[in-house]
Design a protein around this motif. Structure first.
Motif, PDB file in Angstrom:
ATOM      1  N   UNK A  72       0.827  -1.209   0.000  1.00 31.98           N
ATOM      2  CA  UNK A  72       0.000   0.000   0.000  1.00 31.98           C
ATOM      3  C   UNK A  72       0.862   1.259   0.000  1.00 31.98           C
ATOM      4  N   UNK A  73       2.124   1.087   0.389  1.00 30.44           N
ATOM      5  CA  UNK A  73       3.041   2.214   0.493  1.00 30.44           C
ATOM      6  C   UNK A  73       4.431   1.720   0.089  1.00 30.44           C
ATOM      7  N   UNK A  74       5.195   2.600  -0.520  1.00 31.89           N
ATOM      8  CA  UNK A  74       6.529   2.208  -0.993  1.00 31.89           C
ATOM      9  C   UNK A  74       7.602   2.836  -0.104  1.00 31.89           C
ATOM     10  N   UNK A  75       8.711   2.129   0.018  1.00 33.78           N
ATOM     11  CA  UNK A  75       9.841   2.657   0.782  1.00 33.78           C
ATOM     12  C   UNK A  75      11.126   2.088   0.193  1.00 33.78           C
ATOM     13  N   UNK A  76      12.236   2.564   0.718  1.00 28.28           N
ATOM     14  CA  UNK A  76      13.524   2.015   0.328  1.00 28.28           C
ATOM     15  C   UNK A  76      14.473   2.154   1.500  1.00 28.28           C
ATOM     16  N   UNK A  77      15.523   1.354   1.460  1.00 30.11           N
ATOM     17  CA  UNK A  77      16.477   1.347   2.557  1.00 30.11           C
ATOM     18  C   UNK A  77      17.785   1.991   2.108  1.00 30.11           C
ATOM     19  N   UNK A  78      18.350   2.759   3.005  1.00 27.64           N
ATOM     20  CA  UNK A  78      19.700   3.276   2.855  1.00 27.64           C
ATOM     21  C   UNK A  78      20.445   2.760   4.068  1.00 27.64           C
ATOM     22  N   UNK A  79      21.361   1.850   3.821  1.00 20.51           N
ATOM     23  CA  UNK A  79      22.038   1.094   4.873  1.00 20.51           C
ATOM     24  C   UNK A  79      20.966   0.392   5.710  1.00 20.51           C
ATOM     25  N   UNK A  92      -0.268   9.290  -2.279  1.00 19.73           N
ATOM     26  CA  UNK A  92      -1.222   8.453  -1.542  1.00 19.73           C
ATOM     27  C   UNK A  92      -2.326   9.322  -0.945  1.00 19.73           C
ATOM     28  N   UNK A  93      -1.943  10.450  -0.390  1.00 22.21           N
ATOM     29  CA  UNK A  93      -2.930  11.348   0.215  1.00 22.21           C
ATOM     30  C   UNK A  93      -3.879  11.878  -0.862  1.00 22.21           C
ATOM     31  N   UNK A  94      -3.335  12.317  -1.998  1.00 17.97           N
ATOM     32  CA  UNK A  94      -4.187  12.821  -3.085  1.00 17.97           C
ATOM     33  C   UNK A  94      -5.122  11.737  -3.609  1.00 17.97           C
ATOM     34  N   UNK A  95      -4.586  10.528  -3.785  1.00 20.19           N
ATOM     35  CA  UNK A  95      -5.379   9.416  -4.306  1.00 20.19           C
ATOM     36  C   UNK A  95      -6.541   9.103  -3.361  1.00 20.19           C
ATOM     37  N   UNK A  96      -6.272   9.029  -2.080  1.00 15.26           N
ATOM     38  CA  UNK A  96      -7.323   8.715  -1.108  1.00 15.26           C
ATOM     39  C   UNK A  96      -8.302   9.882  -0.967  1.00 15.26           C
TER      40      UNK A  96
END
Length: 102
Positions: A72-79, A92-96
């Protein structure tokens, strides 16, 4: 529209035109006040931490990580840290918001 006798010195059409203008002014004033007084909850930076995203959506970290599992939400890792793109959160806010308005 059928005409009904009114106790004001104007026609029914004039009365409803005036009422419409009054309502439009009140709604416009409320919208202006609401947008001016509502602080932005999203910090002005490109990458957000999990705790900041939780604050924006008013959810707990376990809920946020459940959203990640459900895509439902995207993220990524740095270290070893997980970050969320501000643009993704705004989308996500605009879509909802659009779904809620319909």
């Amino acid at each position: 529209m059928t005409e009904f006798p009114m106790m004001v010195p104007m026609t029914q059409t004039e009365f409803w035109d005036k009422m419409q203008r009054v309502v439009e002014k009140v709604v416009e004033a409320k919208l202006t006040t609401a947008t001016a007084s509502t602080p932005t909850l999203i910090p002005e930076k490109a990458l957000l931490k999990a705790s900041e995203v939780c604050t924006i959506f008013q959810i707990s970290k376990p809920t946020l990580y459940e959203w990640l599992k459900q895509n439902k939400i995207a993220s990524f890792k740095i270290q070893s840290r997980r970050y969320f793109a501000r643009t993704d959160i705004e989308a996500i806010i605009r879509q909802n918001h659009k779904k809620f308005k319909q």
